[in-house]
Design an enzyme around this catalytic site. Structure first.
Site, PDB file in Angstrom:
ATOM      1  NE  ARG A 181      20.713  10.316   5.007  1.00 26.33           N
ATOM      2  CZ  ARG A 181      21.655  11.073   4.664  1.00 26.33           C
ATOM      3  NH1 ARG A 181      21.933  10.318   3.031  1.00 26.33           N
ATOM      4  NH2 ARG A 181      22.185  11.597   4.851  1.00 26.33           N
ATOM      5  CE  LYS A 224      -2.353   1.170   2.360  1.00 23.40           C
ATOM      6  NZ  LYS A 224      -1.942   2.155   1.039  1.00 23.40           N
TER       7      LYS A 224
HETATM    8  C1  LIG Z   1      -2.134   3.170   0.180  1.00 20.59           C
HETATM    9  C2  LIG Z   1      -1.833   2.923  -1.312  1.00 20.59           C
HETATM   10  C3  LIG Z   1      -0.383   3.955  -1.441  1.00 20.59           C
HETATM   11  C4  LIG Z   1       0.267   4.910  -1.044  1.00 20.59           C
HETATM   12  O1  LIG Z   1       1.588   4.566   0.040  1.00 20.59           O
HETATM   13  P1  LIG Z   1       1.155   4.829   1.757  1.00 20.59           P
HETATM   14  O2  LIG Z   1       2.050   3.997   2.523  1.00 20.59           O
HETATM   15  O3  LIG Z   1      -0.244   4.855   2.097  1.00 20.59           O
HETATM   16  O4  LIG Z   1       2.247   5.804   1.264  1.00 20.59           O
HETATM   17  C5  LIG Z   1       0.080   3.973  -3.048  1.00 20.59           C
HETATM   18  N1  LIG Z   1      -0.568   2.546  -3.741  1.00 20.59           N
HETATM   19  C6  LIG Z   1      -1.484   2.630  -3.523  1.00 20.59           C
HETATM   20  C7  LIG Z   1      -2.382   1.532  -4.629  1.00 20.59           C
HETATM   21  C8  LIG Z   1      -1.979   2.138  -2.085  1.00 20.59           C
HETATM   22  O5  LIG Z   1      -3.042   1.515  -2.060  1.00 20.59           O
END
Ligand SMILES: *Cc1c(COP(=O)(O)O)cnc(C)c1O
Length: 393
Positions: A50, A199
């Site tokens: 961790r 993403k």
């Molecule tokens: C998807 C997203 C998040 C959150 O991220 P997760 O990995 O789904 O927790 C935060 N900011 C933006 C701009 C996103 O597209």
């Protein structure tokens, strides 16, 4: 750590390119949760995963270098990264935050931080006077997303950071839409860059991950303490997947962005579409500002139907994009902010922010742009003829 290579080369050639133990050309996945210590008064660098794990550390160093920061931190999701960074605040602090912020961040600020005595004001961050006016004596943080989600509004990162500094506040920038390939907020004055690495960075719709990068050592130490206290660290398999994705970031971004430009051009000429929001279009009110602080418009756009009643028919007939939450993947992803990313926002709030029921967001993938455009064409043609025949009845 940093060397004179260009960004594309740095994606592949960093200090982790070869495993010093074996010569392996891939970072080994270290599953150990704990590490043997050689004696009672000699503890090694690693003690418990961790706190620090070699596989996660590799990703943390890689993202720090790409963002031009000092230290990186990997979390179990983008929201874990964002929420942990918010924990730098204390009771009584105030946050000025962009009004079309990611739905999960909206929920964190309005439903969690408020219970801990942390106040917030939403502002349209395209308007820096509005930002100044929202600042209170206890403002500790300016929080921006640029381009914003889902309306692709642009915030001037340099100007925002200097306003923050003047008032002794931090600037956090969610850089998920751009990635460090296109935009590096730390170089423009921000204190922390945040990512949903789910993403574009991992890029294949197969990992949930978050990253934060800090450039100041003291702030990095404080964020490290929070990462270790909160414990929402990224697992090693997922850290490896994010590193694998990062190797192809520039080629994926180039292809997706070229496609997005073509699709935005196509959509803006369609009579059924009222608005196309994309910083790569000349009609975007801040395309000039965006081009000054980023190397390209990215691969996410949104568009609005003149008649929102036609939107469901379009979603039903379009074949190539997956219809899903999320963005930034090899395949195109079509999503409906009103019921997906922004479902956490009350409908009145959503509409005030311009996120109406006729808005779709498209994250453009690596398909051939001609195929995507033909698919959109057939779907638009289909709903147009269906609407015409209904009117004819
Ligand atoms: C998807 C997203 C998040 C959150 O991220 P997760 O990995 O789904 O927790 C935060 N900011 C933006 C701009 C996103 O597209």
């Amino acid at each position: 750590m940093s060397h004179p290579y260009t960004f594309e080369t740095k994606l592949l050639h960093n200090k982790y390119k070869v495993d010093p133990a074996t010569g392996g050309v891939s970072v080994p996945i270290q599953h150990a949760s704990t590490f043997h210590q050689s004696s009672i008064d000699h503890f090694g660098k690693y003690d418990y995963s961790r706190s620090l794990n070699p596989t996660r550390e590799a990703l943390e160093d890689i993202i720090a270098e790409l963002e031009g920061g000092l230290r990186g931190f990997a979390f179990s999701s983008g929201m874990a990264a964002i929420s942990t960074a918010f924990m730098l605040l204390s009771q009584g602090d105030h946050v000025v935050i962009t009004e079309d912020v990611y739905g999960g961040t909206y929920r964190m600020v309005t439903q969690v931080l408020n219970r801990f005595g942390i106040e917030h004001t939403f502002v349209d961050m395209t308007d820096l006077d509005a930002v100044e006016q929202a600042i209170c004596p206890n403002t500790a943080l300016l929080y921006a997303e640029t381009p914003s989600n889902p309306l692709l509004k642009i915030t001037d990162i340099k100007a925002l950071s200097s306003i923050a500094k003047k008032h002794g506040a931090y600037t956090f920038v969610d850089n998920t839409f751009m990635t460090p390939y296109l935009q590096r907020p730390l170089e423009l004055g921000a204190d922390i860059v945040l990512h949903s690495a789910t993403k574009f960075l991992s890029g294949h719709s197969d990992t949930v991950a978050g990253l934060a990068v800090v450039k100041d050592e003291q702030l990095a130490n404080r964020l490290y303490a929070l990462q270790n206290s909160f414990g929402a660290v990224l697992g090693v398999q997922d850290a490896w997947l994010v590193m694998r994705g990062i190797k192809t970031l520039s080629v994926r971004m180039n292809q997706s962005q070229d496609n997005a430009r073509r699709i935005a051009d196509f959509l803006k000429d369609q009579p059924l579409i009222k608005n196309v929001f994309y910083p790569g279009l000349e009609s975007h009110p801040q395309s000039y500002l965006h081009a000054q602080q980023a190397a390209g418009p990215g691969a996410v756009l949104s568009f609005e139907f003149a008649n929102e009643a036609l939107l469901p028919g379009f979603v039903d007939s379009v074949k190539l994009p997956v219809f899903a939450v999320s963005l930034g993947a090899v395949e195109s992803i079509l999503s409906y902010p009103a019921k997906m990313s922004h479902a956490a926002m009350p409908p009145e709030e959503r509409k005030l922010r311009g996120i109406g029921d006729g808005l779709l967001r498209l994250s453009v993938g690596l398909e051939n742009a001609d195929d995507l455009i033909s698919d959109f064409q057939q779907a638009l043609y289909g709903i147009e003829t269906a609407a015409a025949s209904r009117e004819g009845l």
